[in-house]
Enzyme design. Sequence first.
Site, PDB file in Angstrom:
ATOM      1  CD  GLN A   1       5.108  24.782   3.161  1.00 19.38           C
ATOM      2  OE1 GLN A   1       5.830  24.474   2.212  1.00 19.38           O
ATOM      3  NE2 GLN A   1       5.262  24.243   4.365  1.00 19.38           N
TER       4      GLN A   1
ATOM      5  CG  ASP B   1      -1.018  19.614   8.132  1.00 19.72           C
ATOM      6  OD1 ASP B   1      -2.132  20.041   7.807  1.00 19.72           O
ATOM      7  OD2 ASP B   1      -0.674  19.409   9.314  1.00 19.72           O
TER       8      ASP B   1
ATOM      9  NE  ARG C   1      -5.051  24.233   6.204  1.00 21.11           N
ATOM     10  CZ  ARG C   1      -4.527  23.085   6.663  1.00 21.11           C
ATOM     11  NH1 ARG C   1      -3.245  22.857   6.582  1.00 21.11           N
ATOM     12  NH2 ARG C   1      -5.310  22.184   7.196  1.00 21.11           N
TER      13      ARG C   1
HETATM   14  C1  LIG Z   1      -5.101  26.543   9.793  1.00 21.57           C
HETATM   15  C2  LIG Z   1      -3.615  26.596   9.625  1.00 21.57           C
HETATM   16  C3  LIG Z   1      -2.957  25.525   9.052  1.00 21.57           C
HETATM   17  C4  LIG Z   1      -1.571  25.567   8.865  1.00 21.57           C
HETATM   18  N1  LIG Z   1      -0.945  24.537   8.210  1.00 21.57           N
HETATM   19  C5  LIG Z   1       0.362  24.642   7.900  1.00 21.57           C
HETATM   20  C6  LIG Z   1       1.013  23.663   7.111  1.00 21.57           C
HETATM   21  O1  LIG Z   1       0.430  22.646   6.714  1.00 21.57           O
HETATM   22  N2  LIG Z   1       2.327  23.861   6.794  1.00 21.57           N
HETATM   23  C7  LIG Z   1       3.022  24.964   7.219  1.00 21.57           C
HETATM   24  O2  LIG Z   1       4.188  25.114   6.859  1.00 21.57           O
HETATM   25  N3  LIG Z   1       2.426  25.889   7.994  1.00 21.57           N
HETATM   26  C8  LIG Z   1       1.129  25.768   8.355  1.00 21.57           C
HETATM   27  N4  LIG Z   1       0.539  26.739   9.132  1.00 21.57           N
HETATM   28  C9  LIG Z   1       1.364  27.783   9.771  1.00 21.57           C
HETATM   29  C10 LIG Z   1       1.608  28.961   8.821  1.00 21.57           C
HETATM   30  O3  LIG Z   1       2.503  28.575   7.804  1.00 21.57           O
HETATM   31  C11 LIG Z   1       2.235  30.160   9.564  1.00 21.57           C
HETATM   32  O4  LIG Z   1       3.471  29.774  10.067  1.00 21.57           O
HETATM   33  C12 LIG Z   1       1.404  30.705  10.703  1.00 21.57           C
HETATM   34  O5  LIG Z   1       0.037  30.699  10.392  1.00 21.57           O
HETATM   35  C13 LIG Z   1       1.812  32.172  11.049  1.00 21.57           C
HETATM   36  O6  LIG Z   1       1.659  33.004   9.925  1.00 21.57           O
HETATM   37  P1  LIG Z   1       0.432  34.035   9.702  1.00 21.57           P
HETATM   38  O7  LIG Z   1      -0.096  33.797   8.334  1.00 21.57           O
HETATM   39  O8  LIG Z   1      -0.542  33.930  10.787  1.00 21.57           O
HETATM   40  O9  LIG Z   1       1.067  35.457   9.595  1.00 21.57           O
HETATM   41  P2  LIG Z   1       2.101  36.277  10.480  1.00 21.57           P
HETATM   42  O10 LIG Z   1       2.482  37.434   9.646  1.00 21.57           O
HETATM   43  O11 LIG Z   1       3.177  35.374  10.993  1.00 21.57           O
HETATM   44  O12 LIG Z   1       1.228  36.725  11.696  1.00 21.57           O
HETATM   45  C14 LIG Z   1       0.217  37.713  11.600  1.00 21.57           C
HETATM   46  C15 LIG Z   1      -0.243  38.062  13.007  1.00 21.57           C
HETATM   47  O13 LIG Z   1      -0.942  36.948  13.547  1.00 21.57           O
HETATM   48  C16 LIG Z   1      -0.604  36.754  14.912  1.00 21.57           C
HETATM   49  N5  LIG Z   1       0.040  35.433  15.044  1.00 21.57           N
HETATM   50  C17 LIG Z   1       0.534  34.663  14.043  1.00 21.57           C
HETATM   51  N6  LIG Z   1       0.993  33.494  14.511  1.00 21.57           N
HETATM   52  C18 LIG Z   1       0.783  33.537  15.843  1.00 21.57           C
HETATM   53  C19 LIG Z   1       1.050  32.621  16.892  1.00 21.57           C
HETATM   54  N7  LIG Z   1       1.634  31.405  16.654  1.00 21.57           N
HETATM   55  N8  LIG Z   1       0.716  32.988  18.144  1.00 21.57           N
HETATM   56  C20 LIG Z   1       0.121  34.175  18.404  1.00 21.57           C
HETATM   57  N9  LIG Z   1      -0.155  35.088  17.452  1.00 21.57           N
HETATM   58  C21 LIG Z   1       0.168  34.772  16.192  1.00 21.57           C
HETATM   59  C22 LIG Z   1       0.285  37.872  15.297  1.00 21.57           C
HETATM   60  O14 LIG Z   1      -0.500  38.904  15.800  1.00 21.57           O
HETATM   61  C23 LIG Z   1       0.914  38.315  13.988  1.00 21.57           C
HETATM   62  O15 LIG Z   1       1.293  39.644  14.002  1.00 21.57           O
HETATM   63  C24 LIG Z   1      -0.841  26.710   9.318  1.00 21.57           C
HETATM   64  C25 LIG Z   1      -1.508  27.771   9.895  1.00 21.57           C
HETATM   65  C26 LIG Z   1      -2.866  27.734  10.048  1.00 21.57           C
HETATM   66  C27 LIG Z   1      -3.555  28.901  10.664  1.00 21.57           C
END
Ligand SMILES: Cc1cc2nc3c(=O)[nH]c(=O)nc-3n(C[C@H](O)[C@H](O)[C@H](O)COP(=O)(O)OP(=O)(O)OC[C@H]3O[C@@H](n4cnc5c(N)ncnc54)[C@H](O)[C@@H]3O)c2cc1C
Length: 278
Positions: free
Chosen positions: A129, A100, A150
């Site tokens: 990120q 991560d 990722r």
């Molecule tokens: C497999 C995976 C691994 C990750 N690893 C890391 C990491 O190592 N470091 C790090 O900084 N971040 C990590 N993240 C978190 C990532 O950085 C984002 O903060 C998170 O995924 C929300 O962004 P999004 O790309 O989904 O887009 P967004 O634009 O935030 O969301 C798009 C749509 O997805 C839905 N959505 C998004 N998040 C949520 C939620 N929590 N609950 C409900 N609906 C939601 C909503 O409908 C939203 O409109 C990870 C996420 C995933 C999926």
Amino acid sequence: MPGETLAEALIAAQSLRTKNIAAVFTHLGENIADREEANQVTAHYIDALNRIHSAGGDSLVTEISVKLTQLGLDLDPDLCFANLQRIIACENKDATVWIDMESSEYVDRTLAIYRRAAQSFSNVGICLQAYLHRTKDDLAALLPLRPAIRLVKGAYNEPPNIAFANKIDVDKNYFLLATGMLRAQKAGTCQRAAFGTHDVALIRRLADFAASEGIFSNSFEVQMLYGIQRAEQERLATAGHRSVVLVAYGTFWYPWFVRRLAERPANLWFMLRNFFVA
Ligand SMILES: Cc1cc2nc3c(=O)[nH]c(=O)nc-3n(C[C@H](O)[C@H](O)[C@H](O)COP(=O)(O)OP(=O)(O)OC[C@H]3O[C@@H](n4cnc5c(N)ncnc54)[C@H](O)[C@@H]3O)c2cc1C
């Protein structure tokens, strides 16, 4: 979360597998206090891998994702690296141990440990990120290692000199980086390009781009959190893409939950509604 225990995570993975969705496990917890705790987390992941391997999984392998601060990064980078090495050594060669990415103060140290690990192991992957201004350069610098990456948008609260402040800029940068990863995948310089996002519009644009580059459906990979955008997870699997769900478990869920809430305050209403309706 499907539950607090590894056993519950294994049951969740089994049920995802019936829908052709793979799982990545992560044990919740962050900055640990001493070497003993770092060793305990390491022992937990080794035990988790043994249990994953004995549970089997055909072609849909269950992988793990670790936070380096849980393996001792704050205490001693060499201890952290040794712990990571012990974990990777227990993983099968065809499955990836994901690292991560945490807040910006850890990026250099995390990349340094990833580089060290990638010299000896091909089955280690790193999270980048898209909200960080530096990520374009980090990606370019990693490609000679033929990395597994990722790409996520980024979950921490970072100042504007370090990260894009507006969502639109983060999304633009994500697309730019992701298309770069897909091109590199096609050229053979990115071993695995995985997109950790729930942004359905973005996923569809990227899937179209991948198809236009001649990338096979089953090489286009999206990773999402357990329980979020389930329909899209299933749609991707049905379309022949690699659909993966990150299954978090453990008792240290509160700070993780608060971070998910900060990302999306609407989750609070979602949770309260379910709590009172249930
Ligand atoms: C497999 C995976 C691994 C990750 N690893 C890391 C990491 O190592 N470091 C790090 O900084 N971040 C990590 N993240 C978190 C990532 O950085 C984002 O903060 C998170 O995924 C929300 O962004 P999004 O790309 O989904 O887009 P967004 O634009 O935030 O969301 C798009 C749509 O997805 C839905 N959505 C998004 N998040 C949520 C939620 N929590 N609950 C409900 N609906 C939601 C909503 O409908 C939203 O409109 C990870 C996420 C995933 C999926």
